[in-house]
Design a protein around this motif. Structure first.
Motif, mmCIF file in Angstrom:
data_model
loop_
_atom_site.group_PDB
_atom_site.id
_atom_site.type_symbol
_atom_site.label_atom_id
_atom_site.label_comp_id
_atom_site.label_asym_id
_atom_site.label_seq_id
_atom_site.Cartn_x
_atom_site.Cartn_y
_atom_site.Cartn_z
ATOM 1 N N ALA A 59 -16.512 41.847 53.439
ATOM 2 C CA ALA A 59 -15.356 41.818 54.334
ATOM 3 C C ALA A 59 -14.130 42.418 53.655
ATOM 4 O O ALA A 59 -13.248 42.941 54.303
ATOM 5 C CB ALA A 59 -15.064 40.393 54.755
ATOM 6 N N LEU A 60 -14.096 42.355 52.348
ATOM 7 C CA LEU A 60 -12.967 42.893 51.589
ATOM 8 C C LEU A 60 -13.410 44.153 50.871
ATOM 9 O O LEU A 60 -14.528 44.233 50.376
ATOM 10 C CB LEU A 60 -12.482 41.874 50.548
ATOM 11 N N SER A 61 -12.513 45.134 50.783
ATOM 12 C CA SER A 61 -12.886 46.355 50.075
ATOM 13 C C SER A 61 -12.691 46.211 48.580
ATOM 14 O O SER A 61 -13.281 46.933 47.803
ATOM 15 C CB SER A 61 -12.075 47.542 50.602
ATOM 16 N N SER A 62 -11.840 45.301 48.182
ATOM 17 C CA SER A 62 -11.671 45.036 46.755
ATOM 18 C C SER A 62 -11.059 43.653 46.584
ATOM 19 O O SER A 62 -10.492 43.085 47.498
ATOM 20 C CB SER A 62 -10.773 46.094 46.112
ATOM 21 N N ILE A 63 -11.211 43.134 45.400
ATOM 22 C CA ILE A 63 -10.652 41.820 45.102
ATOM 23 C C ILE A 63 -9.984 41.911 43.741
ATOM 24 O O ILE A 63 -10.486 42.571 42.848
ATOM 25 C CB ILE A 63 -11.755 40.749 45.137
ATOM 26 N N TYR A 64 -8.841 41.274 43.624
ATOM 27 C CA TYR A 64 -8.144 41.269 42.349
ATOM 28 C C TYR A 64 -7.563 39.892 42.118
ATOM 29 O O TYR A 64 -6.842 39.359 42.968
ATOM 30 C CB TYR A 64 -7.023 42.311 42.317
ATOM 31 N N CYS A 65 -7.900 39.314 41.006
ATOM 32 C CA CYS A 65 -7.363 38.019 40.609
ATOM 33 C C CYS A 65 -6.768 38.187 39.219
ATOM 34 O O CYS A 65 -7.525 38.408 38.263
ATOM 35 C CB CYS A 65 -8.452 36.953 40.557
ATOM 36 N N PRO A 66 -5.463 38.122 39.084
ATOM 37 C CA PRO A 66 -4.876 38.221 37.737
ATOM 38 C C PRO A 66 -5.485 37.158 36.826
ATOM 39 O O PRO A 66 -5.512 35.984 37.163
ATOM 40 C CB PRO A 66 -3.389 37.963 37.968
ATOM 41 N N GLY A 67 -6.063 37.587 35.736
ATOM 42 C CA GLY A 67 -6.701 36.651 34.816
ATOM 43 C C GLY A 67 -8.111 36.265 35.224
ATOM 44 O O GLY A 67 -8.729 35.409 34.613
#
Length: 113
Positions: A59-67
């Motif tokens: 469903a998401l094209s990318s995911i980013y979680c700082p750390g």
């Protein structure tokens, strides 16, 4: 790693058993969530159905979680369990009707910090 085709539930049951005396971890990004899907793209996970290679439909094209987005911790000689729904790849009923299907789901555990 064990993968079981659970036709009745329209999903693949997956489990990772630790054979190590130390805790191992698997990133949350690379393991299916509680609903049987992934939060982001999975470059190496796919379903082989006959001659077709079906990638994960995220469903998401990318995911980013700082750390980082966290990790699943597997106790020494413990087991991490989850499932991936057929719907992550295509129409669940069409996949269920296919007699030949093989899930490619590489998991790379690492020693927890």
């Amino acid at each position: 790693m064990e993968i079981i085709d659970n036709l009745d539930e329209r999903r693949f049951d997956v489990s990772l058993a630790s054979l190590d005396d130390h805790a191992i971890c698997v990133s949350k990004e690379s393991w299916p969530g509680e609903s049987g899907g992934f939060a982001g793209p999975q470059d190496y996970t796919y379903l082989q159905v006959g001659s077709d290679r079906l990638p994960v439909r995220s469903a998401l094209s990318s995911i980013y979680c700082p750390g980082g987005c966290g990790e699943h911790r597997v106790a020494p000689h413990g087991v991490l369990r989850g499932f991936i729904t057929y719907g992550e790849f295509a129409d669940a009923n069409a996949i269920a009707a296919e007699p030949r299907k093989e899930l490619h789901f590489p998991v790379i555990p690492y020693y927890c910090r």
